[in-house]
Motif scaffolding. Sequence first.
Motif, PDB file in Angstrom:
ATOM      1  N   VAL A  68      41.062  35.620  33.397  1.00  0.00           N
ATOM      2  CA  VAL A  68      41.064  34.134  33.685  1.00  0.00           C
ATOM      3  C   VAL A  68      40.289  33.706  34.928  1.00  0.00           C
ATOM      4  O   VAL A  68      39.721  32.664  34.863  1.00  0.00           O
ATOM      5  CB  VAL A  68      42.535  34.436  33.872  1.00  0.00           C
ATOM      6  N   ALA A  69      40.111  34.471  36.386  1.00  0.00           N
ATOM      7  CA  ALA A  69      39.804  34.172  37.602  1.00  0.00           C
ATOM      8  C   ALA A  69      37.649  33.754  37.020  1.00  0.00           C
ATOM      9  O   ALA A  69      37.316  32.315  37.071  1.00  0.00           O
ATOM     10  CB  ALA A  69      39.764  34.640  38.712  1.00  0.00           C
ATOM     11  N   ALA A  98      47.507  43.912  32.960  1.00  0.00           N
ATOM     12  CA  ALA A  98      46.973  42.889  34.239  1.00  0.00           C
ATOM     13  C   ALA A  98      46.355  42.248  35.197  1.00  0.00           C
ATOM     14  O   ALA A  98      46.234  41.082  35.648  1.00  0.00           O
ATOM     15  CB  ALA A  98      48.765  43.017  34.907  1.00  0.00           C
ATOM     16  N   VAL A  99      46.033  43.442  35.866  1.00  0.00           N
ATOM     17  CA  VAL A  99      44.898  42.914  36.916  1.00  0.00           C
ATOM     18  C   VAL A  99      43.661  42.887  36.431  1.00  0.00           C
ATOM     19  O   VAL A  99      42.662  41.925  37.228  1.00  0.00           O
ATOM     20  CB  VAL A  99      44.105  44.456  37.755  1.00  0.00           C
ATOM     21  N   LEU A 105      43.145  38.928  34.967  1.00  0.00           N
ATOM     22  CA  LEU A 105      44.059  38.061  36.127  1.00  0.00           C
ATOM     23  C   LEU A 105      42.064  38.307  36.546  1.00  0.00           C
ATOM     24  O   LEU A 105      41.542  36.573  36.558  1.00  0.00           O
ATOM     25  CB  LEU A 105      44.323  38.802  37.265  1.00  0.00           C
ATOM     26  N   CYS A 153      38.336  44.431  43.878  1.00  0.00           N
ATOM     27  CA  CYS A 153      38.523  44.673  42.997  1.00  0.00           C
ATOM     28  C   CYS A 153      38.065  46.260  42.448  1.00  0.00           C
ATOM     29  O   CYS A 153      38.268  46.930  41.702  1.00  0.00           O
ATOM     30  CB  CYS A 153      37.763  44.089  41.732  1.00  0.00           C
TER      31      CYS A 153
END
Length: 153
Positions: A109-110, A102-103, A106, A86
């Motif tokens: 969510v993670a 999007a990144v 993610l 990241c």
Amino acid sequence: MVAVMAHGALRGFRVGAWAWVVTGVGHLAIAAVLTAGPEDAAASRALTAMRERSIEIAGLRRSLYDVNQGMSLVMAAALIFGGSVCLLVARSAPDLVTRARAVSGLGVVASAVVLGLSLWLLPLPPVVLFSVALLAFGTAVVKARPRVPAQPA
């Protein structure tokens, strides 16, 4: 104003990434200290029992201690790797953070998944660090300004 929002997205994304790296490094440091430190009688009995009990997974026999240590160290390495990736994205391809969600999504969510698991099974430090990561990646999602495709005339 848009530049300020985009900068806030990048800053939030970096904070989330560093929270993951710090969690992994901190975990490795604590594992090293605990391995080097003295054991009390109860811990010694538990570790002996883990070393004596083995299981077979995919044809390999490992003690419960080995499996526990292996999973723990792999988890720490994966956190360091994920956070480092990241940070590389933030440095090498900042538009992926500032102009798309999007990144960062993610990361949200993670972070939410590992925060939930941490709340269920782990002590306070990873709970705090994954909370920071979740809020930071969430900030990046909110402050990102996706490109609007040009409308044909």
